[in-house]
Design an enzyme around this catalytic site. Structure first.
Site, PDB file in Angstrom:
ATOM      1  N   ASN A  32       1.291  -1.207   0.311  1.00 20.45           N
ATOM      2  CA  ASN A  32       0.021   0.069  -0.248  1.00 20.45           C
ATOM      3  C   ASN A  32       0.814   1.342  -0.338  1.00 20.45           C
ATOM      4  OD1 ASN A  32       0.742  -0.025   2.388  1.00 20.45           O
ATOM      5  ND2 ASN A  32      -1.127   0.095   3.526  1.00 20.45           N
ATOM      6  N   GLN A  71       6.368  -9.685   4.161  1.00 19.60           N
ATOM      7  CA  GLN A  71       7.428  -8.165   4.823  1.00 19.60           C
ATOM      8  C   GLN A  71       6.820  -7.780   5.104  1.00 19.60           C
ATOM      9  OE1 GLN A  71      11.108  -9.770   4.648  1.00 19.60           O
ATOM     10  NE2 GLN A  71       9.519 -11.741   3.724  1.00 19.60           N
ATOM     11  N   SER A 115      11.930 -11.174  13.427  1.00 18.93           N
ATOM     12  CA  SER A 115      13.055 -10.512  13.630  1.00 18.93           C
ATOM     13  C   SER A 115      13.741 -10.949  15.146  1.00 18.93           C
ATOM     14  CB  SER A 115      12.028  -9.030  14.580  1.00 18.93           C
ATOM     15  OG  SER A 115      13.369  -8.436  15.173  1.00 18.93           O
ATOM     16  N   TYR A 139       6.151  -4.804  19.080  1.00 19.40           N
ATOM     17  CA  TYR A 139       5.848  -4.744  18.157  1.00 19.40           C
ATOM     18  C   TYR A 139       6.770  -6.564  18.312  1.00 19.40           C
ATOM     19  CZ  TYR A 139       9.565  -5.140  13.977  1.00 19.40           C
ATOM     20  OH  TYR A 139      10.222  -6.549  12.726  1.00 19.40           O
ATOM     21  N   ARG A 263      19.807   5.264  25.496  1.00 22.46           N
ATOM     22  CA  ARG A 263      18.630   5.432  25.490  1.00 22.46           C
ATOM     23  C   ARG A 263      17.602   3.574  25.827  1.00 22.46           C
ATOM     24  NH1 ARG A 263      17.533   5.439  19.169  1.00 22.46           N
ATOM     25  NH2 ARG A 263      18.801   3.486  19.470  1.00 22.46           N
TER      26      ARG A 263
HETATM   27  P1  NAD Z   1       9.800  -1.462   5.206  1.00 25.71           P
HETATM   28  O1  NAD Z   1       8.066  -0.453   5.901  1.00 25.71           O
HETATM   29  O2  NAD Z   1      10.688  -0.443   4.008  1.00 25.71           O
HETATM   30  O3  NAD Z   1       8.203  -2.241   4.352  1.00 25.71           O
HETATM   31  C1  NAD Z   1       7.499  -2.658   4.683  1.00 25.71           C
HETATM   32  C2  NAD Z   1       6.096  -2.561   3.487  1.00 25.71           C
HETATM   33  O4  NAD Z   1       5.416  -2.701   3.335  1.00 25.71           O
HETATM   34  C3  NAD Z   1       6.266  -0.698   2.619  1.00 25.71           C
HETATM   35  O5  NAD Z   1       7.005  -1.114   1.150  1.00 25.71           O
HETATM   36  C4  NAD Z   1       5.189  -0.780   3.662  1.00 25.71           C
HETATM   37  O6  NAD Z   1       4.459  -0.265   2.106  1.00 25.71           O
HETATM   38  C5  NAD Z   1       4.128  -1.870   3.486  1.00 25.71           C
HETATM   39  N1  NAD Z   1       3.378  -2.581   4.090  1.00 25.71           N
HETATM   40  C6  NAD Z   1       3.150  -2.154   5.445  1.00 25.71           C
HETATM   41  N2  NAD Z   1       1.743  -2.140   5.570  1.00 25.71           N
HETATM   42  C7  NAD Z   1       1.324  -2.837   5.371  1.00 25.71           C
HETATM   43  C8  NAD Z   1      -0.077  -2.819   4.731  1.00 25.71           C
HETATM   44  N3  NAD Z   1      -1.216  -2.645   5.811  1.00 25.71           N
HETATM   45  N4  NAD Z   1      -0.812  -2.532   3.240  1.00 25.71           N
HETATM   46  C9  NAD Z   1       0.280  -3.127   1.770  1.00 25.71           C
HETATM   47  N5  NAD Z   1       1.533  -2.756   2.253  1.00 25.71           N
HETATM   48  C10 NAD Z   1       1.905  -2.412   3.533  1.00 25.71           C
HETATM   49  O7  NAD Z   1      10.774  -2.320   6.578  1.00 25.71           O
HETATM   50  P2  NAD Z   1      11.702  -3.693   5.895  1.00 25.71           P
HETATM   51  O8  NAD Z   1      12.663  -3.192   6.946  1.00 25.71           O
HETATM   52  O9  NAD Z   1      11.707  -3.696   4.403  1.00 25.71           O
HETATM   53  O10 NAD Z   1      10.707  -4.795   6.852  1.00 25.71           O
HETATM   54  C11 NAD Z   1      10.374  -5.348   6.270  1.00 25.71           C
HETATM   55  C12 NAD Z   1      10.028  -6.759   7.697  1.00 25.71           C
HETATM   56  O11 NAD Z   1      11.673  -6.953   7.785  1.00 25.71           O
HETATM   57  C13 NAD Z   1       9.115  -6.136   8.484  1.00 25.71           C
HETATM   58  O12 NAD Z   1       8.190  -7.765   8.231  1.00 25.71           O
HETATM   59  C14 NAD Z   1      10.482  -6.134   9.728  1.00 25.71           C
HETATM   60  O13 NAD Z   1       9.188  -6.719  10.635  1.00 25.71           O
HETATM   61  C15 NAD Z   1      10.970  -7.198   8.930  1.00 25.71           C
HETATM   62  N6  NAD Z   1      12.354  -6.982   9.289  1.00 25.71           N
HETATM   63  C16 NAD Z   1      13.234  -5.849   9.217  1.00 25.71           C
HETATM   64  C17 NAD Z   1      14.748  -5.947   9.909  1.00 25.71           C
HETATM   65  C18 NAD Z   1      15.231  -4.746   9.363  1.00 25.71           C
HETATM   66  O14 NAD Z   1      16.574  -4.212   9.907  1.00 25.71           O
HETATM   67  N7  NAD Z   1      14.776  -3.803   8.337  1.00 25.71           N
HETATM   68  C19 NAD Z   1      14.783  -6.275  11.201  1.00 25.71           C
HETATM   69  C20 NAD Z   1      14.213  -7.517  11.948  1.00 25.71           C
HETATM   70  C21 NAD Z   1      13.138  -7.668  11.501  1.00 25.71           C
END
Ligand code: NAD
Length: 306
Positions: A32, A71, A115, A139, A263
């Site tokens: 979205n 994701q 995570s 979270y 923090r």
């Molecule tokens: P991000 O915010 O870049 O990507 C999330 C994507 O999901 C975005 O493109 C957003 O527009 C989309 N989205 C969110 N809610 C939505 C909804 N209701 N409907 C449709 N689309 C939706 O985040 P990221 O860092 O790429 O994380 C990806 C996954 O990895 C997540 O599940 C996050 O919890 C997990 N994660 C990330 C990390 C990190 O270090 N970045 C660490 C552990 C876990």
């Protein structure tokens, strides 16, 4: 084989899409664009701009994916502490909504982005998958709940899955706004000529994994790791000061840290064992921190907004 990637316009999801395309999957993205960007999505995939809390029948009936790689999420720990209801909607309800669609439309496998936050404060290091699970944030709790739903959907309806618990992911396309990872924040600050904000003494350690290795682990999970929960990490610890040293060599020797109070709630040391993932996914991280940092800096320099 057709893979549906939720959050495919986001940081990690867009790299998974790229890796799937390299391996000749047909790919669909559901996103979205709440935090994702349309320019992150390859022109070779169909993008549905849908909210995953809505009814997904139309998309699933039309596309009939073989695999769902989930994701999309509310990704901010601090936001979850102020808005636990929203976090639960985005991270639990959305997952259940997708699982129902998977069962209804005969999806063969569900791969989930979990995570290290599910573990909470480490009792010992490195953290293996059998380490007690005791989240310290909403979270972490919502991710843990989503994992449990996936396991119960598997037990009840036979849905195959792999759960991947990521450590600290960094790399190209990571957001620098909101609760960005420390690597993205530091590179952004360094390129703007600002001091790097260090909370505490900088001796706290993290397990940084490059986003391309995380993408490869997800694609490996399309073939392997059935019904497993696996840590996805580099398996090495790096202190914040060591990270700064790495940036110092690659950006500018005039860069300086500025120290702030620690923090509340920050974990001192974090390190995940990746032995199980290496074994079950036939995968291992292929980028050193130095390689990954150099690629990330190059990307940020060429995408810098002046
Ligand atoms: P991000 O915010 O870049 O990507 C999330 C994507 O999901 C975005 O493109 C957003 O527009 C989309 N989205 C969110 N809610 C939505 C909804 N209701 N409907 C449709 N689309 C939706 O985040 P990221 O860092 O790429 O994380 C990806 C996954 O990895 C997540 O599940 C996050 O919890 C997990 N994660 C990330 C990390 C990190 O270090 N970045 C660490 C552990 C876990």
């Amino acid at each position: 084989m057709k893979a549906l990637v939720t959050g495919g316009a986001g940081f990690i999801g867009s790299h998974i899409v790229d890796e799937l395309l390299l391996q000749n999957f047909d790919v669909i993205v559901l996103d979205n664009l709440s935090t994702g960007r349309v320019e992150n999505i390859s022109g070779r995939v169909i993008h549905y701009n849908v909210d995953l809390k809505d009814n997904l029948d139309l998309v699933f009936a039309k596309e009939r994916p073989d695999i769902v790689i989930h994701q999309a999420a509310q990704v901010s720990v601090s936001y979850s502490m102020k808005n636990p209801g929203f976090d639960a909607e985005e991270n639990i309800k959305v997952t259940v909504n997708l699982l129902e669609a998977c069962v209804k439309y005969g999806v063969k496998k569900f791969i989930f982005a979990s995570s290290a936050a599910v573990y909470g404060a480490p009792e010992y290091l490195p953290i293996g998958e059998d380490h007690p699970v005791d989240p310290l944030s909403f979270y972490g709790l919502s991710k843990r709940n989503a994992e449990t739903y996936i396991q119960m959907f598997s037990n009840t309806f036979g849905l195959n899955y792999t759960i991947l618990r990521y450590s600290n992911v960094y790399g190209m396309r990571q957001n620098t706004k909101g609760e960005a990872g420390v690597v993205a924040l530091f590179i952004d600050q360094a390129l703007r000529g600002e001091a790097l904000s260090v909370f505490g003494d900088g001796l706290q350690t993290r397990d940084f994994i490059f986003v391309k290795d995380v993408a490869k682990a997800n694609v490996a999970a399309c073939h392997y790791g059935d019904r497993k929960t696996l840590n996805i990490s580099q398996g090495t610890k790096t202190s914040i000061l060591e990270l700064i040293e790495e940036l110092y060599f690659n950006i500018s020797d005039s860069m300086r840290p500025s120290f702030h109070d620690e923090r509340p709630g920050d974990i001192r040391h974090s390190l995940l064992s990746n032995q199980e993932a290496k074994h079950w996914l036939d995968w291992e991280p292929s980028y050193t921190l130095s390689d990954g940092i150099q690629l990330t800096i190059k990307y940020c320099q060429s995408h810098q907004v002046h």
